[in-house]
Design an enzyme around this catalytic site. Sequence first.
Site, PDB file in Angstrom:
ATOM      1  CD  GLU A 159      19.530  24.955   2.604  1.00 43.86           C
ATOM      2  OE1 GLU A 159      20.431  24.896   1.750  1.00 43.86           O
ATOM      3  OE2 GLU A 159      18.378  24.557   2.389  1.00 43.86           O
ATOM      4  CD  GLU A 276      12.553  26.305   3.091  1.00 42.08           C
ATOM      5  OE1 GLU A 276      12.871  25.348   2.370  1.00 42.08           O
ATOM      6  OE2 GLU A 276      13.282  27.300   3.262  1.00 42.08           O
TER       7      GLU A 276
HETATM    8  C1  XIL Z   1      13.843  25.427  -3.761  1.00 42.34           C
HETATM    9  C2  XIL Z   1      12.745  25.828  -4.735  1.00 42.34           C
HETATM   10  O1  XIL Z   1      11.527  25.260  -4.315  1.00 42.34           O
HETATM   11  C3  XIL Z   1      13.097  25.344  -6.120  1.00 42.34           C
HETATM   12  O2  XIL Z   1      12.166  25.855  -7.076  1.00 42.34           O
HETATM   13  C4  XIL Z   1      14.496  25.790  -6.499  1.00 42.34           C
HETATM   14  O3  XIL Z   1      14.845  25.227  -7.752  1.00 42.34           O
HETATM   15  C5  XIL Z   1      15.496  25.355  -5.450  1.00 42.34           C
HETATM   16  O4  XIL Z   1      15.100  25.880  -4.192  1.00 42.34           O
HETATM   17  N1  XIL Z   1      15.507  24.977   1.026  1.00 42.34           N
HETATM   18  C6  XIL Z   1      15.242  26.303   0.795  1.00 42.34           C
HETATM   19  C7  XIL Z   1      14.419  26.701  -0.367  1.00 42.34           C
HETATM   20  O5  XIL Z   1      15.603  27.139   1.634  1.00 42.34           O
HETATM   21  O6  XIL Z   1      14.790  27.942  -0.859  1.00 42.34           O
HETATM   22  C8  XIL Z   1      14.482  25.654  -1.454  1.00 42.34           C
HETATM   23  O7  XIL Z   1      13.590  26.037  -2.500  1.00 42.34           O
HETATM   24  C9  XIL Z   1      14.143  24.297  -0.901  1.00 42.34           C
HETATM   25  C10 XIL Z   1      15.134  23.902   0.156  1.00 42.34           C
END
Ligand code: XIL
Length: 467
Positions: A159, A276
């Site tokens: 990101e 994801e």
């Molecule tokens: C999220 C997790 O699922 C949560 O438990 C945490 O509180 C915040 O992060 N992008 C990403 C992930 O790269 O690491 C994130 O995961 C979701 C968005």
Amino acid sequence: MKKTHAFAGLVLSTALFGAGLTNAFAADETLRSLADKNGIYIGAILNSQWFNGGLPGNYEQIHKSQFNIVVAENEMKFDATEPSENRFNYNNGDKMVKYAKANGMRVRGHALAWHSQVPNWVNNYKGNKQKLLSVLKNHIKNVVGHWKGQIDEWDVVNEAISNNEPQWRTGSVWYQGIGPEFIDSAFVWTHEVDPDAELCYNDYNLEQGVNPKAKAGFLLEQVKRWVKNGIPIHCVGSQTHVEDTTTDKHFIGSPDSLRSLAKELAKLNVKLKITELDIGFKSGINVSKSDLERQGQTFRQYLDIILEEPNADTYLIWGVSDKWSWLGGLNRQKGLIYDDNLKPKPAFDSILVRLQTYEPPKDTAKKDSTVKDSTAKDSTALDPGQSIKQFNAPNSLSLHVAGRTLFVTGLASKTAAKVDLLDLQGRPVYSTNCINGTVDLSNIAEGLYVVRVQNGSTNLTKRISIK
Ligand code: XIL
């Protein structure tokens, strides 16, 4: 390294038994062996609750029988692995690596350089370029070094691009202190420590078009530059946290846009991975059966990219069950493929059927050879009338079509069986209950279909031809 599909037709999935599965339901439903056969990785995170032993036993059973790749929801992030300066905690990460090894799964490491989930001690060095460079380098050296050879791929940078207009995320502690070259450095350092790991840049909203005004367009220009400059980047991870189009009127993303990005990356010899995935609905709305079916189609369309694009190999979902999902915080719900009770949703069926029915173009070289090649020993080309996947449950079902009637035998007495007819894209066409062993198909158009019969805990899936 690529693997060549040695088969063009549908195959018997005798590997189901090789996966060590014990119960009929799980054996019949495994995405994992079908992913192996198709030369792709399909996975889901291990939710944070799993690390604390807070999930029911069937969660883990489902996870290891359905998936061949794993990533930790939070446990390999900066704040988890280096909670205080130069003091590392690998306990949870080790637990996952051990689990993956015991179950023959590929491992993703997530994530090394990210602005979020960094501990306060890092943020306290805000603006201090030299210090932040040495902090990031030391973190990578230790964390990547600890799991060297055990983590197959890393999200090296997560990101780093702003969400609004396409430009760098200037508020990131790394960007502010170091400038955009923190990215180049992170890739180089990671590669130095573990030269065999695949290294990804990971981000969200990459499914919104590849043009200079979209995030993916901006990223593509950076990837071109990195490749030209010899920065060791091998993959782009598209998080693909998307919302069902009917509940988000402003959503402008699409599987087609993501596919365009895959095609552009192929020209640079860089892979695209879906890392994801979740497809949520707005919180608070009633989600109907047809909403869930449409959601399944969207899951399938994203899967098609992974099956069809030669430089795409990974389909990772950000959670197993809707019960343990981060989506509530995004004001979304029900974005995963198992419901609150760990029962497969229509999205699961769409993915399963697509994996069963996908026929790669002949002689297509695809996918990483590290995916276990089960095709050599397991594949037997079948004609369309034969079973694509049959599990010999104690109460063995069988089915055949004669004229316009489907005959189901082996039903447990007096138990109704649910019969679903799907097209070869996994779209539901017709559903009914069958009590007496026959189903009338006279209203179904000619063509090839997949029939699924569910009778108690026994299932049978078979491709049929209706003439
Ligand atoms: C999220 C997790 O699922 C949560 O438990 C945490 O509180 C915040 O992060 N992008 C990403 C992930 O790269 O690491 C994130 O995961 C979701 C968005």
